[in-house]
Design a protein around this motif. Sequence first.
Motif, PDB file in Angstrom:
ATOM      1  N   TYR A 260      -8.722   2.387 -37.713  1.00 31.46           N
ATOM      2  CA  TYR A 260      -8.418   0.996 -39.320  1.00 31.46           C
ATOM      3  C   TYR A 260      -7.878   1.587 -40.747  1.00 31.46           C
ATOM      4  CZ  TYR A 260     -11.132  -1.424 -42.917  1.00 31.46           C
ATOM      5  OH  TYR A 260     -10.748  -2.878 -44.214  1.00 31.46           O
ATOM      6  N   MET A 262      -4.229   3.306 -40.748  1.00 29.00           N
ATOM      7  CA  MET A 262      -3.903   3.187 -40.213  1.00 29.00           C
ATOM      8  C   MET A 262      -3.008   1.590 -40.428  1.00 29.00           C
ATOM      9  SD  MET A 262      -2.921   6.404 -38.235  1.00 29.00           S
ATOM     10  CE  MET A 262      -1.137   6.571 -38.109  1.00 29.00           C
ATOM     11  N   GLU A 263      -4.159   1.157 -39.145  1.00 25.58           N
ATOM     12  CA  GLU A 263      -3.903  -0.400 -38.415  1.00 25.58           C
ATOM     13  C   GLU A 263      -3.480  -1.661 -39.068  1.00 25.58           C
ATOM     14  OE1 GLU A 263      -5.095  -3.579 -34.799  1.00 25.58           O
ATOM     15  OE2 GLU A 263      -6.010  -1.166 -35.151  1.00 25.58           O
ATOM     16  N   ILE A 264      -4.650  -1.366 -40.200  1.00 25.15           N
ATOM     17  CA  ILE A 264      -5.738  -2.113 -40.965  1.00 25.15           C
ATOM     18  C   ILE A 264      -4.760  -2.681 -42.237  1.00 25.15           C
ATOM     19  CG2 ILE A 264      -7.361  -4.028 -41.579  1.00 25.15           C
ATOM     20  CD1 ILE A 264      -6.576  -3.954 -39.485  1.00 25.15           C
ATOM     21  N   GLU A 265      -5.372  -1.056 -42.975  1.00 27.12           N
ATOM     22  CA  GLU A 265      -4.733  -1.289 -44.377  1.00 27.12           C
ATOM     23  C   GLU A 265      -2.745  -0.693 -43.841  1.00 27.12           C
ATOM     24  OE1 GLU A 265      -7.067   1.748 -46.994  1.00 27.12           O
ATOM     25  OE2 GLU A 265      -9.036  -0.216 -46.581  1.00 27.12           O
ATOM     26  N   GLU A 266      -2.767  -0.649 -43.369  1.00 26.61           N
ATOM     27  CA  GLU A 266      -1.244  -0.177 -42.608  1.00 26.61           C
ATOM     28  C   GLU A 266      -1.122   1.614 -44.177  1.00 26.61           C
ATOM     29  OE1 GLU A 266       1.055  -3.078 -44.373  1.00 26.61           O
ATOM     30  OE2 GLU A 266      -0.095  -4.248 -42.129  1.00 26.61           O
ATOM     31  N   LEU A 267      -1.647   2.120 -43.707  1.00 21.29           N
ATOM     32  CA  LEU A 267      -0.987   3.559 -44.333  1.00 21.29           C
ATOM     33  C   LEU A 267      -0.251   4.323 -43.696  1.00 21.29           C
ATOM     34  CD1 LEU A 267      -4.665   4.782 -46.138  1.00 21.29           C
ATOM     35  CD2 LEU A 267      -2.984   3.243 -46.743  1.00 21.29           C
ATOM     36  N   GLY A 268       0.531   5.110 -43.537  1.00 21.85           N
ATOM     37  CA  GLY A 268       1.370   5.583 -42.764  1.00 21.85           C
ATOM     38  C   GLY A 268       0.790   6.966 -42.609  1.00 21.85           C
ATOM     39  N   GLU A 271       0.898   9.557 -45.630  1.00 30.12           N
ATOM     40  CA  GLU A 271      -0.342   9.075 -46.467  1.00 30.12           C
ATOM     41  C   GLU A 271      -2.383   9.327 -46.267  1.00 30.12           C
ATOM     42  OE1 GLU A 271       0.843   4.857 -48.647  1.00 30.12           O
ATOM     43  OE2 GLU A 271       0.882   4.555 -46.295  1.00 30.12           O
TER      44      GLU A 271
END
Length: 419
Positions: A260, A262-268, A271
Amino acid sequence: MPLAPTVSSSGADLVVVLNCGSSSIKFAVFDPGIEPLPRKPLWNGKVQGIGGPKPDFGESGVAPFPVTLDPARPYRDALALIRGRILARLDGRRVGLVAHRVVHGGNRYFEPVRVDAGVLDDLRGYIPLAPLHQPFALEAMGILLREYPRLPQVACFDTGFHHSLPDVEKLLPLPWDAWQRGLRRYGFHGLSYAYMATVLPERHGDAARGRTIVAHLGSGASLCAMQGLESVATTMGFSALDGLMMGTRTGALDPGALIYLMEIEELGLEEVGQLLYHRSGLLGVSGISSEPRVIVRHEDDDGEAGERARMALQLYVRRIVREIGAMAAVLGGLDMLAFTAGVGEHNAFIRERVCRDLRFLGVELDEAANGADAPVISSADSRVLVAVEPTNEEWIAARQAMECPGVAASSGSPGRGRR
């Protein structure tokens, strides 16, 4: 800054143990000429705050004092400081051997091994599995290999003690080829558990040889279930992120939460690594500190601050209790529970809360003994012996290094102020 007086000893070449973390380097100096090897070092100390604004150095007999480290290479400077202090206290002696605590030996290194360029290169491959410790121990090894190539160095592995785990405890529920590639549960804090396996039967006899759980509660935290003084289950797994909630680490976490993030909140990836290792655990939930003794002072605060402090400690204790219950199930019961490491040894209120929730196992606490950090804190009518035992990873590392095949004192060792 005046040096502390040199400690009298046998005259044999000395063993130095280095325990390197991301912001501190601990060291201890042992005299192998005294048999059996004394568990108390001749002297020890640490540089802490490496990379921060106010690093300091302290050692036995000397009050901590501030030091200046080059911001571009603070770790190298810290090692140089330790080396200089040791050389200044040798009093004609030499260093004949350096032992390193290495967190991860992967699926290749289970026994202590003499360090050379090939071993160092192998161990670099495990840095992603233990990023808080592995790179810094390897940096120290590399510096010593370059500057003192004839000085024997031995890597002592935190994963080694758990080599006795049955395969069912090592196996991850991934496709079979992951197991064949070496993805497995390794377990950590092995030097601490190796010491517990030595000292607990000395102090408590056969009780320690039965169904024993050791709780290593420090900034990192894990449990180890022992049967016959061998590891049969542990909470840390493939990495030092697994298991118990820790000071800044999550412990066990639903992998769906990572997907979630990485995909939804786009954390690398970087991070997410920072989040899991440095911004979670007690610090992340409380917003106050990674130290239980600091957080507990805020439990009675009004508003969100107090609520977060209470929830952080409740979750911390709950995770310990839940995992002790799981370990007791694997063992088929519980004869002994031992607390060790910084939190386990010095935080009576954490021990009290954990033991209160373990009464279903027959744990009964002696409040006065617990408050005094006594060696035995269970009451006379407790079905489970509950102990508090300081750990001694440095002594275990020194002993393992001395027993490592092919290791002997070298004429190229640092000493008498020369290389």
